[in-house]
Design an enzyme around this catalytic site. Sequence first.
Site, PDB file in Angstrom:
ATOM      1  N   GLY A 173      34.093  13.659 -52.439  1.00 52.88           N
ATOM      2  CA  GLY A 173      34.765  14.145 -53.634  1.00 52.88           C
ATOM      3  C   GLY A 173      36.059  13.447 -54.009  1.00 52.88           C
ATOM      4  O   GLY A 173      36.530  13.611 -55.128  1.00 52.88           O
ATOM      5  N   ASP A 174      36.641  12.654 -53.083  1.00 54.28           N
ATOM      6  CA  ASP A 174      37.922  12.001 -53.407  1.00 54.28           C
ATOM      7  C   ASP A 174      38.045  10.689 -52.625  1.00 54.28           C
ATOM      8  O   ASP A 174      39.025  10.470 -51.901  1.00 54.28           O
ATOM      9  CB  ASP A 174      39.090  12.939 -53.092  1.00 54.28           C
ATOM     10  CG  ASP A 174      40.398  12.504 -53.769  1.00 54.28           C
ATOM     11  OD1 ASP A 174      40.365  11.561 -54.579  1.00 54.28           O
ATOM     12  OD2 ASP A 174      41.448  13.103 -53.473  1.00 54.28           O
ATOM     13  N   VAL A 175      37.063   9.813 -52.798  1.00 53.93           N
ATOM     14  CA  VAL A 175      37.038   8.562 -52.038  1.00 53.93           C
ATOM     15  C   VAL A 175      37.827   7.486 -52.786  1.00 53.93           C
ATOM     16  O   VAL A 175      37.287   6.699 -53.545  1.00 53.93           O
ATOM     17  CB  VAL A 175      35.590   8.088 -51.770  1.00 53.93           C
ATOM     18  CG1 VAL A 175      35.602   6.806 -50.925  1.00 53.93           C
ATOM     19  CG2 VAL A 175      34.797   9.166 -51.059  1.00 53.93           C
ATOM     20  N   ASN A 179      42.322   7.380 -48.910  1.00 56.71           N
ATOM     21  CA  ASN A 179      41.590   8.381 -48.135  1.00 56.71           C
ATOM     22  C   ASN A 179      40.533   7.775 -47.221  1.00 56.71           C
ATOM     23  O   ASN A 179      39.680   8.498 -46.695  1.00 56.71           O
ATOM     24  CB  ASN A 179      40.930   9.402 -49.074  1.00 56.71           C
ATOM     25  CG  ASN A 179      41.935  10.365 -49.654  1.00 56.71           C
ATOM     26  OD1 ASN A 179      43.070  10.448 -49.200  1.00 56.71           O
ATOM     27  ND2 ASN A 179      41.528  11.089 -50.684  1.00 56.71           N
ATOM     28  N   TYR A 206      33.117   7.410 -59.194  1.00 57.62           N
ATOM     29  CA  TYR A 206      34.544   7.517 -58.851  1.00 57.62           C
ATOM     30  C   TYR A 206      34.998   6.289 -58.061  1.00 57.62           C
ATOM     31  O   TYR A 206      36.083   5.732 -58.313  1.00 57.62           O
ATOM     32  CB  TYR A 206      34.729   8.787 -58.042  1.00 57.62           C
ATOM     33  CG  TYR A 206      36.157   9.161 -57.712  1.00 57.62           C
ATOM     34  CD1 TYR A 206      37.105   9.383 -58.707  1.00 57.62           C
ATOM     35  CD2 TYR A 206      36.552   9.352 -56.388  1.00 57.62           C
ATOM     36  CE1 TYR A 206      38.404   9.770 -58.401  1.00 57.62           C
ATOM     37  CE2 TYR A 206      37.842   9.740 -56.073  1.00 57.62           C
ATOM     38  CZ  TYR A 206      38.761   9.944 -57.076  1.00 57.62           C
ATOM     39  OH  TYR A 206      40.047  10.336 -56.770  1.00 57.62           O
TER      40      TYR A 206
END
Length: 267
Positions: A173-175, A179, A206
């Site tokens: 969800g937040d690559v 991270n 994303y």
Amino acid sequence: MTALTPLPGGCVAEVLRVDLEGAAPLVAKVAAEGGLEIEGFMLGYLAERSPLPVPKTRHVSEEILLMDFVENDGGTSRTAAEEHAADCLAALHAITAPAFGFERDTVIGALPQPNPWTANWCDFYRDQRLLPMGRLAMDSGRLPVETFRRLEAFCGRLERFIEQPPRPGLVHGDVWAGNVLFKGAKVAAFIDPALYFADPEVEVAYIEWLSTFGPAFHRRYQARHAPRPGYREARRDIYNLFPTLVHTQICGPPYAQMVGDILKRYG
């Protein structure tokens, strides 16, 4: 304890390396306003139910999250490390569920991600991602009201552009680059997840938007999961509407303009 050293990050919480006499170092995240319990839950979920490498959590509460410190060097063999990242994420995306959403609401950074189980992907993406984040950005004054009205109108015809994927897949969800921790030829750890079951193409879109990885990643990932027809023509931009709205809420005008540009492109 022998030393506390600030580490990069800190958008949501203060991040410190904790060196201990006679023990391995830890990472401490400290948030006076709370909100860290969900991050600890998500890291534990990944550790127990996925092949994704993540830091081991040692203590979880609303205000403090203690994790093992993960040694990293930026990737001394970047091509091999990105191929390993592709393998890790392809395996993560293969984990499925009966519907889209998650067993509890999660967060992306400090922003809410509602995750009620939803059978239809278009309904979920419209009602639990685009409209809530757009409304949050409008209410904060960072997204113009007119742009939000255009977003609402676009969401009314979203099914023209988004198909039901073959199955839900678990996404980090937040690559983004901050991270992902590399060590040598492998990913040492993925951190700061924003978990839910989605069309896995949202993760790929994303990654492309932020240029998290280079060609080696995309070649390897696409060998295992080739994009479905229509991804590059429309879905990639539309899936990046959500992170663009997230960045609008955090950063303001430049990203609000990008939201408007995407909406204009699709009528």
